[in-house]
Design a protein around this motif. Structure first.
Motif, mmCIF file in Angstrom:
data_model
loop_
_atom_site.group_PDB
_atom_site.id
_atom_site.type_symbol
_atom_site.label_atom_id
_atom_site.label_comp_id
_atom_site.label_asym_id
_atom_site.label_seq_id
_atom_site.Cartn_x
_atom_site.Cartn_y
_atom_site.Cartn_z
ATOM 1 N N GLY A 1 -87.256 -27.989 -52.622
ATOM 2 C CA GLY A 1 -88.625 -28.779 -52.788
ATOM 3 C C GLY A 1 -88.845 -29.523 -51.499
ATOM 4 N N ALA A 2 -87.773 -29.765 -50.686
ATOM 5 C CA ALA A 2 -87.711 -30.902 -49.662
ATOM 6 C C ALA A 2 -88.508 -30.451 -48.344
ATOM 7 N N PHE A 3 -88.777 -29.349 -48.071
ATOM 8 C CA PHE A 3 -89.422 -28.824 -46.936
ATOM 9 C C PHE A 3 -90.680 -27.788 -47.221
ATOM 10 N N LEU A 4 -91.568 -27.664 -46.445
ATOM 11 C CA LEU A 4 -92.681 -26.828 -46.412
ATOM 12 C C LEU A 4 -92.745 -25.821 -45.209
ATOM 13 N N ALA A 5 -92.602 -24.877 -45.062
ATOM 14 C CA ALA A 5 -92.647 -24.042 -43.842
ATOM 15 C C ALA A 5 -93.889 -23.307 -43.842
ATOM 16 N N ALA A 6 -94.356 -22.977 -42.541
ATOM 17 C CA ALA A 6 -95.554 -22.399 -42.083
ATOM 18 C C ALA A 6 -95.465 -21.642 -41.033
ATOM 19 N N LEU A 7 -95.894 -20.294 -41.012
ATOM 20 C CA LEU A 7 -96.019 -19.309 -40.024
ATOM 21 C C LEU A 7 -97.437 -19.360 -39.563
ATOM 22 N N ASP A 8 -97.564 -19.162 -38.350
ATOM 23 C CA ASP A 8 -99.082 -18.924 -37.631
ATOM 24 C C ASP A 8 -98.852 -17.914 -36.642
ATOM 25 N N CYS A 9 -100.147 -17.515 -36.316
ATOM 26 C CA CYS A 9 -100.596 -16.642 -35.098
ATOM 27 C C CYS A 9 -100.028 -16.816 -33.761
ATOM 28 N N SER A 10 -99.821 -18.093 -33.347
ATOM 29 C CA SER A 10 -99.536 -18.489 -32.114
ATOM 30 C C SER A 10 -97.857 -18.267 -32.124
ATOM 31 N N LYS A 11 -97.320 -17.423 -33.101
ATOM 32 C CA LYS A 11 -95.825 -17.201 -33.074
ATOM 33 C C LYS A 11 -95.014 -18.367 -33.264
ATOM 34 N N ALA A 12 -95.602 -19.288 -34.061
ATOM 35 C CA ALA A 12 -94.561 -20.573 -34.225
ATOM 36 C C ALA A 12 -94.089 -20.689 -35.698
ATOM 37 N N LEU A 13 -93.104 -21.219 -35.969
ATOM 38 C CA LEU A 13 -92.652 -21.538 -37.439
ATOM 39 C C LEU A 13 -92.563 -23.041 -37.267
ATOM 40 N N THR A 14 -93.360 -23.591 -38.354
ATOM 41 C CA THR A 14 -93.408 -25.208 -38.501
ATOM 42 C C THR A 14 -92.867 -25.415 -39.900
ATOM 43 N N VAL A 15 -92.013 -26.338 -39.742
ATOM 44 C CA VAL A 15 -91.233 -27.061 -40.833
ATOM 45 C C VAL A 15 -91.674 -28.431 -41.176
ATOM 46 N N PHE A 16 -92.511 -28.848 -42.428
ATOM 47 C CA PHE A 16 -92.757 -30.166 -42.449
ATOM 48 C C PHE A 16 -91.774 -30.769 -43.624
ATOM 49 N N THR A 17 -91.553 -32.232 -43.571
ATOM 50 C CA THR A 17 -90.461 -32.771 -44.519
ATOM 51 C C THR A 17 -91.328 -33.292 -45.647
ATOM 52 N N VAL A 18 -91.297 -32.951 -46.940
ATOM 53 C CA VAL A 18 -92.287 -33.208 -48.069
ATOM 54 C C VAL A 18 -92.224 -34.845 -48.192
ATOM 55 N N ALA A 19 -90.954 -35.210 -48.445
ATOM 56 C CA ALA A 19 -90.838 -36.883 -48.652
ATOM 57 C C ALA A 19 -91.229 -37.600 -47.512
ATOM 58 N N ASP A 20 -91.397 -37.295 -46.650
ATOM 59 C CA ASP A 20 -91.770 -38.132 -45.503
ATOM 60 C C ASP A 20 -93.412 -37.886 -45.007
ATOM 61 N N GLY A 21 -94.127 -37.698 -46.005
ATOM 62 C CA GLY A 21 -95.466 -37.433 -45.736
ATOM 63 C C GLY A 21 -95.628 -36.499 -44.984
ATOM 64 N N TYR A 22 -95.151 -35.320 -45.324
ATOM 65 C CA TYR A 22 -95.217 -33.921 -44.490
ATOM 66 C C TYR A 22 -95.211 -34.303 -43.033
ATOM 67 N N SER A 23 -94.566 -35.010 -42.488
ATOM 68 C CA SER A 23 -94.178 -35.116 -41.120
ATOM 69 C C SER A 23 -93.267 -33.935 -40.556
ATOM 70 N N ILE A 24 -93.558 -33.540 -39.306
ATOM 71 C CA ILE A 24 -92.977 -32.203 -38.649
ATOM 72 C C ILE A 24 -91.494 -32.467 -38.435
ATOM 73 N N LYS A 25 -90.730 -31.784 -39.168
ATOM 74 C CA LYS A 25 -89.142 -31.697 -38.969
ATOM 75 C C LYS A 25 -88.870 -30.982 -38.006
ATOM 76 N N GLY A 26 -89.621 -29.624 -37.408
ATOM 77 C CA GLY A 26 -89.238 -29.091 -36.285
ATOM 78 C C GLY A 26 -90.186 -27.844 -36.248
ATOM 79 N N GLN A 27 -90.162 -27.382 -34.929
ATOM 80 C CA GLN A 27 -91.162 -26.095 -34.468
ATOM 81 C C GLN A 27 -90.127 -25.225 -33.943
ATOM 82 N N TYR A 28 -90.427 -23.980 -34.264
ATOM 83 C CA TYR A 28 -89.402 -22.991 -33.873
ATOM 84 C C TYR A 28 -90.176 -21.598 -33.268
ATOM 85 N N TYR A 29 -89.579 -21.297 -32.106
ATOM 86 C CA TYR A 29 -90.065 -20.238 -31.419
ATOM 87 C C TYR A 29 -89.401 -19.077 -31.061
#
Length: 605
Positions: A500-528
Motif C-alpha cells: 500500500g505504500a505506492f501507486l503505479a500508473a502507466l500511460d500512452c506516453s510510454k511512461a511508468l509513474t510511481v507515486f508515494t502514498v504517504a507523502d501526499g502522492y508525490s512522484i517517487k520516480g518516472q521510468y522510461y
C-alpha cells in the motif's frame, strides 16, 4: 542473464469446426507438433510441460512436419510460404524458404530420405507442388484435382508413390519421382480429408466426410477393402494415423469418437468415445510409439488408451484463443495461475507442473478483460458479457448466484480488504461490497479506463483517457472525490503496491509513474524504456519492483528505488503485445499474450 525462460505453458492447437487438424510426429518419437495462429508448437509427448514455439511465419500456419531425419521441420502457411528450419538449435534457424503455392498450404509430406517435399492446399494456378528441399526444383507434378487438396502423403519406402485427397471427392495416386499421375480413386462420395501410407509402405488409407475409410495397395494404388463395412464412422472422418508396425490405424471423426482398426481384418478393435458436446468433435490424431493422441474441437489433446475407451488417460487443456489477462493465487501451499481468454474461457494452471483445468460450470460468454483474487479466495473476473463474476478458487466451479450484472460493459476490476471490489465500466465507476453493487458513479465528465483499490480498501484510484488519475475516499458504501493526479497521456493501467505504500500508473506516453502514498502522492520516480504503448503492470510481492508490458512485445522489471536499474526481456512474446503480467514470487514473473502461450520467467536482480 538477469532473466531466464523457465517454462512455456503452450497454447492448444487452433481449431475450426469441420476442418481437419494435422499433428506432426518426431521420427525419434520424443515430440509432437501442431500449429496455432502464426506459431508452430513443439511439445514433448511424455512431458508436455517441455514446449518450444517457432514464430517466424508472417501468416497463419496450417501444418508442420518433421523431416524423417529429425533434423529439420517444414511448416506451411496461409500465403503459400514454406519454411524449412533447424530443430537441433534453440534459435531454430531457417535453412530454406519457398513459395510453391499461391494460397494456403493444408498438408505436406517428406520422402523418407528427407530430400523431397510435397505440399498441397489451395492455390490460384495449382493445388500441389513437389520439390527438392535444398533447391526448390520441381520433381514432378501432383496434378489432376479440380478443387482444393486437403491431404498428401508419400510412401515411406522405394519405389516412391504419392497419394492426395481433395474436396473434389477423389483421391489420386502418383508414381515417381519425378511424380506423375497414375490413377484416380473415386470411391468416396464426399470430401476426402486425409490420406496416409502405412510405415512399411504396403498400404495407404483414405478417409472422407462420407464417414468411409478405404484401404489401397501402397505400390499399385488398387483398392483392397473398406474398413467397417458400410460405414467406418457415423460422421465425417478428418484424420488417420498408423501404428509403427503397420498392422493397425486410428481414425478421428465428427461423430465424437476415435476408432482403432485392424487393417487386415478391416474391423474396429476399439472405439474411444470422447464426449457428447459439439466441442468433442474429433478433428486430428497421431499414433506415436505407445501414445495415441486425438484433438477435439475444443483444442483439448486427448491421450488414449485401449484399456480405457470411455475416458482419455490424460487431457491437455489450455487456450487456443488469445489470452487477455491473468492473475496468480496461492492456495494449499501451491501457486496457481488463472488466465482468461478472448472466448470467455478461464483456465487454472498449477505453476509447478503446468497441469491445467478449465473452471467447471457455465461461465463468461465473452472476452474476460481483467481478474484478481480477493481475500476470500474468490476469483473476481469482469467480462465483455457485462458481468462481474465471483468464483471460488477452491472449488474452481462457477456459481450461478455469484454474478453481478453491470449496466455497461466493464473494462477493469480491482479488489481490496473488507469484501470490496471496484469495477470500471464504460462511463461508470461501480463499487461492490460482498458481491453486491453498493455505489455507482456516473455522469463523470471523463471517460474512466482503469481502476485500482488500495489494499486496505480506504482509497480508490481511477485513471481516465485524458491522463488524470481521480482519487476517491471509500467511506462506508460510497466513494467521495478527494484529489487528482496528473500524468502526461491516457492512463493504460494502475496498481497499488501490495504493502500500500505506492501507486503505479502507466500511460500512452510510454511512461511508468510511481507515486508515494504517504507523502501526499508525490512522484517517487518516472521510468522510461518502452518504445510503444505500455498496457499492463504488476507489482512484485515485496513491493520493490514493478513489471510492465507493452505493445512493443517487451517486458521491463523496474526497481522502484532506482529508475536506472531495470531488467529488459525483449520480444517476450514475439508475435503479439504483452496482455497480462503476474508474479508468483519475487523472482518468478508470468507473462501472456495473444499467442495463447503463458511464459514463466526467472528474474535475477
Amino acid at each position: 542473464m538477469p532473466f531466464e525462460l523457465k517454462h512455456v505453458f503452450a497454447s492448444l492447437p487452433q481449431m475450426e469446426r469441420g476442418v481437419a487438424k494435422v499433428i506432426g510426429g518426431d521420427p525419434k518419437g520424443k515430440n509432437f507438433l501442431y500449429t496455432n495462429g502464426k506459431s508452430v508448437i513443439i511439445r514433448n509427448i511424455e512431458n508436455p510441460l517441455i514446449a518450444d514455439v517457432f514464430t517466424e511465419h508472417a501468416h497463419t500456419v496450417n501444418v508442420a512436419k518433421y523431416a524423417p531425419s529429425g533434423f529439420y521441420i517444414a511448416s506451411g502457411d496461409a500465403s503459400g510460404k514454406v519454411k524449412i528450419w533447424d530443430t537441433t538449435q534453440k534459435e531454430h534457424l531457417i535453412k530454406y524458404e519457398y513459395t510453391p503455392l499461391s494460397g494456403k498450404i493444408l498438408d505436406m509430406a517428406w520422402t523418407e530420405d528427407s530430400k523431397r517435399l510435397a505440399v498441397v492446399g489451395d492455390g490460384r494456378e495449382k493445388f500441389a507442388a513437389v520439390f527438392l528441399w535444398d533447391s526448390g526444383s520441381s520433381v514432378g507434378e501432383l496434378s489432376g484435382h479440380s478443387k482444393t487438396i486437403n491431404s498428401v502423403d508419400i510412401r515411406p519406402k522405394r519405389p516412391y508413390r504419392a497419394a492426395t485427397g481433395s474436396d473434389d471427392t477423389t483421391a489420386l495416386f502418383y508414381e515417381g519421382p519425378p511424380f506423375k499421375y497414375k490413377c484416380s480413386l473415386p470411391e468416396h462420395s464426399q470430401f476426402v480429408n486425409c490420406v496416409r501410407f502405412s510405415p512399411d509402405g504396403s498400404y495407404f488409407a483414405t478417409a472422407g466426410s462420407d464417414g468411409q475409410i478405404y484401404l489401397y495397395d501402397g505400390q499399385k494404388g488398387e483398392l483392397v477393402r473398406s474398413l467397417g463395412g458400410d460405414k467406418a464412422h457415423k460422421g465425417g472422418i478428418y484424420a488417420l494415423s498408423w501404428s509403427a508396425d503397420s498392422s493397425q490405424l486410428i481414425s478421428a471423426s465428427g461423430d465424437k469418437t476415435v476408432k482403432l482398426w485392424d487393417a487386415e481384418a478391416g474391423s474396429a478393435v476399439t472405439t474411444f468415445t470422447l464426449g457428447s458436446d459439439v466441442n468433442d468433435l474429433q478433428l486430428g490424431c497421431l499414433w506415436q510409439n505407445n501414445h495415441m493422441l486425438s484433438i477435439s474441437l475444443s483444442g483439448h489433446i486427448n491421450y488414449l488408451d485401449k484399456n480405457s475407451p470411455d475416458r482419455p488417460i490424460r487431457v491437455l487443456q489450455g487456450h487456443y484463443k488469445s489470452i487477455q489477462c491473468l492473475t496468480v493465487h496461492k492456495g494449499d501451499g501451491r501457486s496457481y495461475i488463472y488466465s482468461g481468454s478472448h472466448d470467455g474461457h478461464i483456465a487454472c494452471w498449477d505453476s509447478e507442473t503446468g497441469q491445467c483445468e478449465g473452471l467447471s460450470g457455465k461461465g463468461h460468454t465473452n472476452q474476460v478483460s481483467r481478474m484478481m483474487v480477493n481475500n476470500s479466495h474468490e476469483l473476481v473476473s469482469c467480462s465483455m458479457d457485462d458481468t462481474v463474476r465471483f468464483t471460488s478458487a477452491t472449488t474452481k466451479e462457477y456459481s450461478a448466484g455469484d454474478v453481478v450484472k453491470m449496466d455497461f460493459q466493464p473494462k477493469c476490476v480491482s479488489v481490496a480488504d473488507g469484501g470490496l471490489s471496484l469495477a470500471i465500466c464504460i462511463g461508470q465507476v461501480v463499487l461492490l461490497k460482498d458481491k453486491r453493487k453498493v455505489f455507482t458513479l456516473d455522469k463523470l465528465g471523463f471517460e474512466p479506463e482503469v481502476g485500482a483499490l488500495h489494499p486496505g480498501g480506504a482509497t480508490a484510484a481511477v485513471g481516465d483517457t485524458e491522463g488524470v488519475i481521480h482519487l476517491y475516499s471509500v467511506s462506508g458504501d460510497s466513494l467521495t472525490p478527494s484529489t487528482q493526479l496528473k500524468v502526461t497521456a491516457e492512463v493504460t493501467d494502475l496498481g497499488f503496491s501490495p504493502d500500500g505504500a505506492f501507486l503505479a500508473a502507466l500511460d500512452c506516453s510510454k511512461a511508468l509513474t510511481v507515486f508515494t502514498v504517504a507523502d501526499g502522492y508525490s512522484i517517487k520516480g518516472q521510468y522510461y524504456g518502452h518504445h510503444a504503448k505500455p498496457v499492463v503492470l504488476s507489482w512484485s510481492p515485496d513491493s520493490e519492483h514493478v513489471a510492465t508490458g507493452g505493445m512493443d512485445t517487451n517486458v521491463f522489471v523496474w526497481e522502484v528505488s532506482d529508475p536506472d536499474k531495470r531488467i529488459k526481456i525483449p520480444d517476450s512474446h514475439r508475435l503479439y503485445h504483452v496482455s497480462g503480467l503476474a508474479w508468483i514470487d519475487a523472482n518468478t514473473l508470468v507473462t501472456t499474450s495473444h499467442d495463447a502461450n503463458i511464459k514463466l520467467w526467472t528474474i535475477k536482480y
